[in-house]
Write a protein that holds these residues in place. Structure first.
Motif, PDB file in Angstrom:
ATOM      1  N   UNK A 182       0.858  -1.194   0.000  1.00  0.00           N
ATOM      2  CA  UNK A 182       0.000   0.000   0.000  1.00  0.00           C
ATOM      3  C   UNK A 182       0.886   1.233   0.000  1.00  0.00           C
ATOM      4  N   UNK A 183       0.389   2.300  -0.586  1.00  0.00           N
ATOM      5  CA  UNK A 183       1.207   3.495  -0.754  1.00  0.00           C
ATOM      6  C   UNK A 183       0.540   4.757  -0.254  1.00  0.00           C
ATOM      7  N   UNK A 184       1.075   5.856  -0.732  1.00  0.00           N
ATOM      8  CA  UNK A 184       0.647   7.200  -0.347  1.00  0.00           C
ATOM      9  C   UNK A 184      -0.881   7.326  -0.338  1.00  0.00           C
ATOM     10  N   UNK A 185      -1.409   7.873   0.762  1.00  0.00           N
ATOM     11  CA  UNK A 185      -2.848   8.097   0.868  1.00  0.00           C
ATOM     12  C   UNK A 185      -3.593   7.011   1.621  1.00  0.00           C
ATOM     13  N   UNK A 186      -2.923   5.888   1.880  1.00  0.00           N
ATOM     14  CA  UNK A 186      -3.570   4.782   2.605  1.00  0.00           C
ATOM     15  C   UNK A 186      -3.685   5.126   4.093  1.00  0.00           C
ATOM     16  N   UNK A 187      -4.805   4.735   4.701  1.00  0.00           N
ATOM     17  CA  UNK A 187      -4.980   4.907   6.146  1.00  0.00           C
ATOM     18  C   UNK A 187      -5.367   3.582   6.771  1.00  0.00           C
ATOM     19  N   UNK A 188      -5.044   3.446   8.065  1.00  0.00           N
ATOM     20  CA  UNK A 188      -5.495   2.256   8.773  1.00  0.00           C
ATOM     21  C   UNK A 188      -4.521   1.804   9.830  1.00  0.00           C
ATOM     22  N   UNK A 189      -4.954   0.824  10.627  1.00  0.00           N
ATOM     23  CA  UNK A 189      -4.119   0.334  11.734  1.00  0.00           C
ATOM     24  C   UNK A 189      -2.786  -0.254  11.266  1.00  0.00           C
ATOM     25  N   UNK A 190      -2.774  -0.828  10.078  1.00  0.00           N
ATOM     26  CA  UNK A 190      -1.549  -1.404   9.518  1.00  0.00           C
ATOM     27  C   UNK A 190      -0.499  -0.315   9.325  1.00  0.00           C
ATOM     28  N   UNK A 191      -0.962   0.848   8.836  1.00  0.00           N
ATOM     29  CA  UNK A 191      -0.057   1.985   8.626  1.00  0.00           C
ATOM     30  C   UNK A 191       0.447   2.493   9.983  1.00  0.00           C
ATOM     31  N   UNK A 192      -0.469   2.592  10.950  1.00  0.00           N
ATOM     32  CA  UNK A 192      -0.077   3.068  12.290  1.00  0.00           C
ATOM     33  C   UNK A 192       0.943   2.129  12.933  1.00  0.00           C
ATOM     34  N   UNK A 193       0.747   0.835  12.703  1.00  0.00           N
ATOM     35  CA  UNK A 193       1.685  -0.138  13.281  1.00  0.00           C
ATOM     36  C   UNK A 193       3.081   0.014  12.664  1.00  0.00           C
ATOM     37  N   UNK A 194       3.108   0.212  11.365  1.00  0.00           N
ATOM     38  CA  UNK A 194       4.384   0.429  10.663  1.00  0.00           C
ATOM     39  C   UNK A 194       5.057   1.704  11.173  1.00  0.00           C
ATOM     40  N   UNK A 195       4.270   2.786  11.289  1.00  0.00           N
ATOM     41  CA  UNK A 195       4.821   4.061  11.766  1.00  0.00           C
ATOM     42  C   UNK A 195       5.374   3.924  13.185  1.00  0.00           C
ATOM     43  N   UNK A 196       4.644   3.192  14.026  1.00  0.00           N
ATOM     44  CA  UNK A 196       5.090   3.025  15.411  1.00  0.00           C
ATOM     45  C   UNK A 196       6.398   2.244  15.468  1.00  0.00           C
ATOM     46  N   UNK A 197       6.491   1.202  14.661  1.00  0.00           N
ATOM     47  CA  UNK A 197       7.752   0.433  14.631  1.00  0.00           C
ATOM     48  C   UNK A 197       8.908   1.295  14.118  1.00  0.00           C
ATOM     49  N   UNK A 198       8.637   2.090  13.086  1.00  0.00           N
ATOM     50  CA  UNK A 198       9.683   2.965  12.537  1.00  0.00           C
ATOM     51  C   UNK A 198      10.136   3.987  13.585  1.00  0.00           C
ATOM     52  N   UNK A 199       9.159   4.554  14.292  1.00  0.00           N
ATOM     53  CA  UNK A 199       9.485   5.542  15.328  1.00  0.00           C
ATOM     54  C   UNK A 199      10.271   4.897  16.466  1.00  0.00           C
ATOM     55  N   UNK A 200       9.843   3.712  16.868  1.00  0.00           N
ATOM     56  CA  UNK A 200      10.551   3.016  17.946  1.00  0.00           C
ATOM     57  C   UNK A 200      11.976   2.662  17.549  1.00  0.00           C
ATOM     58  N   UNK A 201      12.181   2.456  16.251  1.00  0.00           N
ATOM     59  CA  UNK A 201      13.533   2.135  15.793  1.00  0.00           C
ATOM     60  C   UNK A 201      14.421   3.385  15.794  1.00  0.00           C
TER      61      UNK A 201
END
Ligand SMILES: [Zn+2]
Length: 257
Positions: A182-201
């Protein structure tokens, strides 16, 4: 001005006047790798020591593996610019910067020669040991400035460095042609989970649940470093699984909560 090399692998000194004091008594805890993006190491060294440029770095490694030191490690060189990692927004104060000669993406982006990488590994090994820099804080310029920078790029052999004990890395999960993600413009828990992992890293991204332009830049930077087979800023299963594996391989005390 630097008068003696900090590392035994240094072949020459070429002092730059472009440096200052590390702010707030910061000590080097990040090793930041760049490519020069100009036609030769000599040209890079000239620019990095020109007061007009207002840029510098600690070390330049040419294609043959010759290492030139320009700024003392104790001083704050001007290589990172605006950026952030793990909440730190003064990367120059907390890092040592190495410029690796490569003409860059705009001029064909040739592979990094083996002897150049051998020299980079020797230099990194020495710096990491002397400053006790953690493996997961050996970073690409693009990791700390994902919206502005793409160096040292997806051809930089992070796997080779990791095999030599430099940097934090796991084998990327296989890319599947039928999984475009999924790319630009997508919303959802999957995106939030990815963002959280990236931030935690360590990446500077807010877990909004929306794959906006800033998030796309961060995913692209992540892929350049850790999943270089396809650098497209999209969340596919390989990107997600690679980040999961990488995060799981971090010592627990380094996680930001
Ligand atoms: Zn750079």
């Amino acid at each position: 001005m630097i008068e003696r090399p900090d590392s035994p692998v240094v072949g020459a000194l070429h002092p730059s006047a472009n440096f200052g004091e590390r702010k707030g008594g910061a000590i080097p805890s990040i090793l930041l790798l760049h490519y020069t993006g100009v036609e030769s190491a000599a040209k890079a060294i000239s620019w990095l020591s020109d007061p007009v440029s207002e840029v510098s770095c600690h070390y330049v490694v040419d294609e043959a593996g010759f290492v030139t030191q320009m700024v003392a490690e104790a001083k704050r060189a001007w290589h990172a610019g605006a950026g952030a990692w793990a909440g730190d927004t003064d990367i120059n104060s907390s890092s040592i910067g190495i410029e690796i000669q490569n003409v860059g993406h705009a001029a064909g982006y040739p592979p990094f020669p083996d002897r150049q990488i051998a020299a980079v590994i020797a230099l990194c090994r020495d710096i990491v040991a002397r400053h006790h820099i953690r493996a997961e804080r050996v970073l690409a310029h693009s990791d700390v400035a994902p919206s502005r920078k793409i160096d040292p790029g997806e051809r930089f052999p992070w796997a080779t460095l990791a095999a030599a004990g430099i940097g934090h890395w796991v084998p990327p999960a296989p890319v599947r042609a039928d999984d475009t993600g999924v790319g630009l413009g997508t919303s959802g828990p999957f995106v939030a989970e990815m963002q959280t992992m990236l931030r935690n890293y360590g990446y500077a991204v807010m877990p909004s649940g929306h794959l906006d332009t800033a998030t796309e830049f961060v995913i692209t930077a992540f892929q350049r470093h850790f999943r270089p087979a396809r650098v497209d800023g999209r969340i596919d299963q390989s990107t997600f699984a690679t980040l999961q594996a990488l995060s799981a391989a971090l010592p627990a005390e380094t996680m930001i909560t």
